[in-house]
Design an enzyme around this catalytic site. Sequence first.
Site, short mmCIF file in Angstrom:
data_model
loop_
_atom_site.label_atom_id
_atom_site.label_comp_id
_atom_site.label_asym_id
_atom_site.label_seq_id
_atom_site.Cartn_x
_atom_site.Cartn_y
_atom_site.Cartn_z
N GLY A 1 0.84 -1.21 0.00
CA GLY A 1 0.00 0.00 0.00
C GLY A 1 0.87 1.25 0.00
O GLY A 1 1.90 1.29 0.66
N ARG B 1 0.48 -5.15 -4.98
CA ARG B 1 0.59 -6.18 -3.94
C ARG B 1 0.98 -7.51 -4.55
O ARG B 1 0.64 -8.58 -4.03
CB ARG B 1 -0.73 -6.28 -3.17
CG ARG B 1 -1.08 -5.04 -2.37
CD ARG B 1 -2.08 -5.33 -1.29
NE ARG B 1 -2.54 -4.15 -0.58
CZ ARG B 1 -1.91 -3.59 0.45
NH1 ARG B 1 -0.77 -4.10 0.87
NH2 ARG B 1 -2.41 -2.52 1.04
N ASP C 1 6.04 -5.51 5.61
CA ASP C 1 6.53 -6.88 5.78
C ASP C 1 6.32 -7.75 4.54
O ASP C 1 7.14 -8.61 4.24
CB ASP C 1 5.92 -7.53 7.03
CG ASP C 1 4.41 -7.40 7.10
OD1 ASP C 1 3.82 -6.73 6.24
OD2 ASP C 1 3.80 -8.01 8.01
N THR D 1 5.19 1.48 6.19
CA THR D 1 3.79 1.05 6.28
C THR D 1 3.07 1.92 7.30
O THR D 1 3.62 2.19 8.37
CB THR D 1 3.62 -0.43 6.69
OG1 THR D 1 2.25 -0.64 7.06
CG2 THR D 1 4.48 -0.85 7.86
N ASP E 1 0.81 0.94 9.00
CA ASP E 1 0.46 0.07 10.12
C ASP E 1 1.55 0.11 11.21
O ASP E 1 1.29 -0.25 12.35
CB ASP E 1 0.28 -1.38 9.66
CG ASP E 1 -0.77 -1.51 8.56
OD1 ASP E 1 -1.60 -0.60 8.42
OD2 ASP E 1 -0.74 -2.52 7.83
N ASP F 1 4.04 -1.81 11.77
CA ASP F 1 4.18 -3.09 12.45
C ASP F 1 5.38 -3.91 12.01
O ASP F 1 5.47 -5.10 12.34
CB ASP F 1 2.89 -3.92 12.28
CG ASP F 1 2.56 -4.18 10.81
OD1 ASP F 1 3.25 -3.62 9.93
OD2 ASP F 1 1.61 -4.93 10.54
N ARG G 1 -4.42 -2.86 9.99
CA ARG G 1 -4.36 -4.33 9.88
C ARG G 1 -4.38 -4.99 11.27
O ARG G 1 -5.25 -4.68 12.05
CB ARG G 1 -3.12 -4.74 9.08
CG ARG G 1 -3.18 -6.14 8.55
CD ARG G 1 -3.68 -6.32 7.17
NE ARG G 1 -2.74 -5.92 6.15
CZ ARG G 1 -3.08 -5.86 4.86
NH1 ARG G 1 -4.29 -6.18 4.46
NH2 ARG G 1 -2.20 -5.50 3.96
O1 F6P Z 1 -1.13 -2.22 5.13
C1 F6P Z 1 -1.58 -0.93 4.89
C2 F6P Z 1 -3.07 -0.88 4.79
O2 F6P Z 1 -3.46 0.46 4.63
C3 F6P Z 1 -3.83 -1.54 5.95
O3 F6P Z 1 -3.90 -0.71 7.08
C4 F6P Z 1 -5.15 -1.85 5.30
O4 F6P Z 1 -5.80 -2.93 5.91
C5 F6P Z 1 -4.77 -2.19 3.90
O5 F6P Z 1 -3.51 -1.60 3.65
C6 F6P Z 1 -5.73 -1.72 2.84
O6 F6P Z 1 -5.27 -2.20 1.64
P1 F6P Z 1 -5.81 -1.78 0.21
O7 F6P Z 1 -5.19 -0.46 -0.14
O8 F6P Z 1 -5.33 -2.87 -0.67
O9 F6P Z 1 -7.29 -1.67 0.31
#
Ligand code: F6P
Length: 343
Positions: free
Chosen positions: A10, A71, A102, A124, A126, A128, A170
């Site tokens: 992301g 992704r 990660d 990220t 997140d 994490d 997440r």
């Molecule tokens: O990992 C980053 C993140 O923003 C998470 O917090 C969230 O769950 C996910 O990506 C959303 O992903 P996408 O942009 O694929 O909807």
Amino acid sequence: MRIGVLTGGGDVPGLNAAIRAVARRAYQLGWEVMGVRKGWAGMVSGEIEPLTPDQVSGILHIGGTILGASRTNPLKRPQDMQACLDNFEKFGLDALVAIGGDDTLSVALGLYERGAKVVGIPKTMDNDVAETEYCIGFDTAVSTVVDALDKLHTTASAHHRVIVVEVMGRDAGWVATMGGLAGGADLIMIPEVPMSLEQAAEHVRRRWDRGKQFSIIVVAEGARIPEIVAKEEDLGERDDFGHVRLDRRGIGETVAREIERRTGFESRCVVLGHLQRGGSPSVFDRVLATRFGVGAVELIQVGKFGYMVALKANKIVPVPLRDALAYNRTVDLELYHLAEIFY
Ligand code: F6P
């Protein structure tokens, strides 16, 4: 010397600042820089082009990533890993800087273990990734959450309502905890600390009894709420890295509806969603991305492949990718309990 750079997973604000830092430090050393498009997808397909000084000029403050992201997970298919290694060779890359969370960094490690000279930069929202205190993008995302909470406080207070704010993150509660702490949340619900709907409702009732006629509740998209988890159905398709879409849980809406049903207080839900990944990077993220970008080039200079740059005690240090991927860095519960004092 020719290096490649890619951004995977992301997007977050601060990626362009990191790309710029990698490229500018590399140019200074007389190296060539190649931009890999769309994360690992571009490494598999060979969408790799020279990254010129002009392209990295004027991008420090711009969100998103000039290289694009995806992704795509080459670890799922041996032929894709082979394609990455072949393109390393084909485009004459002496080293690659992978900027990502990660997931992206796990592919970087996989390639390193197959002989490729790869280094990583953690990013990220997140926050994490293990073994680093901060990842690029987290600070800006939290600032967006705090900005939203400031705005929602006035309307919640004017209408004596409960406003439930669903945030990303997440399986880690960093965004909810730090956002809630800085934004004066009246309750924070995160994956690390299970809390039932009844506990949340009771908390709102107790606040009312204390004369607090409105409440702002921050709910992490991955919050562990036993009544919801027990009834949760399959959330549908998983992405290449095996993640379900947590926004499909609709957890903020469920919490708002249940609080209203159980307490009788009017409730609303706001899902901040991808707004948290937009905008210009904060000062902290610009500086972090710049330090990480330059640090990654320095890892290449000294041949520390299979490592990523990390922030520890405000110093940029090398950390083996293997250690950084060994566990998911969940929230510091001291911070969570600090926020509880102000509920
Ligand atoms: O990992 C980053 C993140 O923003 C998470 O917090 C969230 O769950 C996910 O990506 C959303 O992903 P996408 O942009 O694929 O909807």
